[in-house]
Design an enzyme around this catalytic site. Sequence first.
Site, mmCIF file in Angstrom:
data_model
loop_
_atom_site.group_PDB
_atom_site.id
_atom_site.type_symbol
_atom_site.label_atom_id
_atom_site.label_comp_id
_atom_site.label_asym_id
_atom_site.label_seq_id
_atom_site.Cartn_x
_atom_site.Cartn_y
_atom_site.Cartn_z
ATOM 1 N N CYS A 5 -16.487 34.600 -4.766
ATOM 2 C CA CYS A 5 -15.582 33.460 -4.634
ATOM 3 C C CYS A 5 -14.445 33.692 -3.642
ATOM 4 O O CYS A 5 -13.830 32.735 -3.169
ATOM 5 C CB CYS A 5 -15.013 33.095 -5.992
ATOM 6 S SG CYS A 5 -16.274 32.835 -7.257
ATOM 7 N N HIS A 47 -9.182 28.941 -4.700
ATOM 8 C CA HIS A 47 -10.593 28.878 -5.079
ATOM 9 C C HIS A 47 -10.754 27.825 -6.162
ATOM 10 O O HIS A 47 -10.036 27.816 -7.161
ATOM 11 C CB HIS A 47 -11.078 30.238 -5.570
ATOM 12 C CG HIS A 47 -12.403 30.169 -6.268
ATOM 13 N ND1 HIS A 47 -13.491 29.518 -5.714
ATOM 14 C CD2 HIS A 47 -12.807 30.638 -7.483
ATOM 15 C CE1 HIS A 47 -14.509 29.594 -6.558
ATOM 16 N NE2 HIS A 47 -14.117 30.268 -7.635
ATOM 17 N N ASN A 55 -17.564 24.369 -9.039
ATOM 18 C CA ASN A 55 -17.323 25.687 -8.456
ATOM 19 C C ASN A 55 -18.440 26.000 -7.468
ATOM 20 O O ASN A 55 -19.577 26.240 -7.870
ATOM 21 C CB ASN A 55 -17.278 26.734 -9.573
ATOM 22 C CG ASN A 55 -16.996 28.136 -9.068
ATOM 23 O OD1 ASN A 55 -17.086 28.422 -7.874
ATOM 24 N ND2 ASN A 55 -16.670 29.040 -9.977
#
Length: 312
Positions: free
Chosen positions: A113, A238, A268
């Site tokens: 990530c 993020h 995500n």
Amino acid sequence: MNGSRIAAVGHYQPARVLTNEDLAGMVDTSDEWITSRVGIRTRHIAGPDEPVDELAGHAAAKALAGAGLAPADIDLVLVATSTAVDRSPNMAARVAARLGIPSPAAMDVNVVCAGFTHALATADHAVRAGASARALVIGADKMTDVTDWTDRTTCVLVGDGAGAAVVEASQEAGIGPVLWGSVPEMGHAVRIEGTPARFAQEGQSVYRWATTQLPPIARKACERAGLEPADLAAVVLHQANLRIIEPLAEKIGAVNAVVARDVVDSGNTSAASIPLAFSKLVEQGAVSAGDPVLLFGFGGNLSYAGQVVRCP
């Protein structure tokens, strides 16, 4: 030239949208359960005929067009991804071939990530050192390839997509110094492992780490750029979970900043999440050319990397 800058950005998401109501028909969940815990309402899902390099290629082509450049103008391709199926050719080489970029250095960066902000820092270093004239930096992941669709704690989180930036030399520093690091002894908190590979995480551990340990690190990234958090025009964290993004942004102290909340619509998307959300802010006119924006990635390996950039 003693600096580098982002000349243009671009993003891409697959056409198929998976809603919370769709997921409620697949696993024991509901729209209320998902939105109250992670804030996600929809996510984009790539099909079996849409590999990661295709997602990356679309985003990269958009960034190139925005910069007014041809593929031959690029001499370095960096792709941040953790969902490449094959080891070789790597994703960067596949994207270069797809776009027709001749003879670039081509490298993948797997920091999950936090991959895009690591790759962006690497491109900045390469350009400032004179090893590259123009770099194409891409974050692209197909998280649905590594998802257990029977696990309601993880399948509700993920989406697919890509974002890209063109980095080039400039007289002024348009990309601030990176602040990066990791907590390797806690790498087990976020995992993509096994055969077949599957995404798993210890949600509460990640939440506590992100909301308590990362705010001072993000503030230090601003300090390295010579700015106070209140000077920021936008914060792009993020896009993991709205319940992480909102308290983290508040604790950073960016009181005047637009806070990217693309997780609501995209889920995500791992390494794609920061360039995807940033590109959307630029496209929507939520930020203007020259505005200072904090990009801050965190997650897998309990790694983090952040820098302040100037909007293209």
